[in-house]
Design a protein around this motif. Sequence first.
Motif, PDB file in Angstrom:
ATOM      1  N   PHE A  84       3.020  15.208  31.018  1.00 52.84           N
ATOM      2  CA  PHE A  84       3.394  16.568  31.444  1.00 52.84           C
ATOM      3  C   PHE A  84       4.917  16.754  31.414  1.00 52.84           C
ATOM      4  N   VAL A  87       6.285  18.655  28.360  1.00 54.28           N
ATOM      5  CA  VAL A  87       5.962  20.064  28.121  1.00 54.28           C
ATOM      6  C   VAL A  87       7.210  20.932  27.930  1.00 54.28           C
ATOM      7  N   GLN A 133       9.608  28.070  29.291  1.00 57.96           N
ATOM      8  CA  GLN A 133      10.302  26.793  29.439  1.00 57.96           C
ATOM      9  C   GLN A 133      10.946  26.688  30.817  1.00 57.96           C
ATOM     10  N   ALA A 136       8.180  26.121  33.303  1.00 59.42           N
ATOM     11  CA  ALA A 136       7.647  24.758  33.187  1.00 59.42           C
ATOM     12  C   ALA A 136       8.615  23.756  33.811  1.00 59.42           C
TER      13      ALA A 136
END
Length: 162
Positions: A84, A87, A133, A136
């Motif tokens: 993760f 990402v 982004q 995230a």
Amino acid sequence: MTITQAILNGFRNAFTFSGRSRRPEYWFFFAFVFGGAGALGALDLLLSGVTGGFLLRAFQILVFVPFLAVGWRRLQDTGRPGWFLLVPSAIVVASTFVSGSVFQQMISRVLSGFGVAVDAGPGGLVGALSLVQILAGFVIVLWMSRPSQRGPNTYGPEPRVQ
């Protein structure tokens, strides 16, 4: 755990992506990486008048894999898969492909400053990917700040129990 122990553990386990890392190990190593980058960037600027010179680049290369590994293990400590962590980086790559390239974006902005219209790609999509982004990255930071998952999990025993 002291900051010295965290730095030593980070380098000692640089290529270990299995297992778990507690919050102090991650955040102390994080402080070392960002503090070291800031100090070496300033030193590069003083010595050569260039930001992002040799010292900073060498430091970034030296700490890249250990920082990735400790972050990977930290996510696993919270019960989440380490991948993760990739990402936000994948979103950067996707934005680059969508926009054509960062170089193309820069050229189009320079040319547009001279009144020359250049199609630099779907700006709305790049803007949306940039927002995703940022979100995230925020989620990753939130997860990194969460307490360890109690007891053993899929990634190993709880580090403080060992």
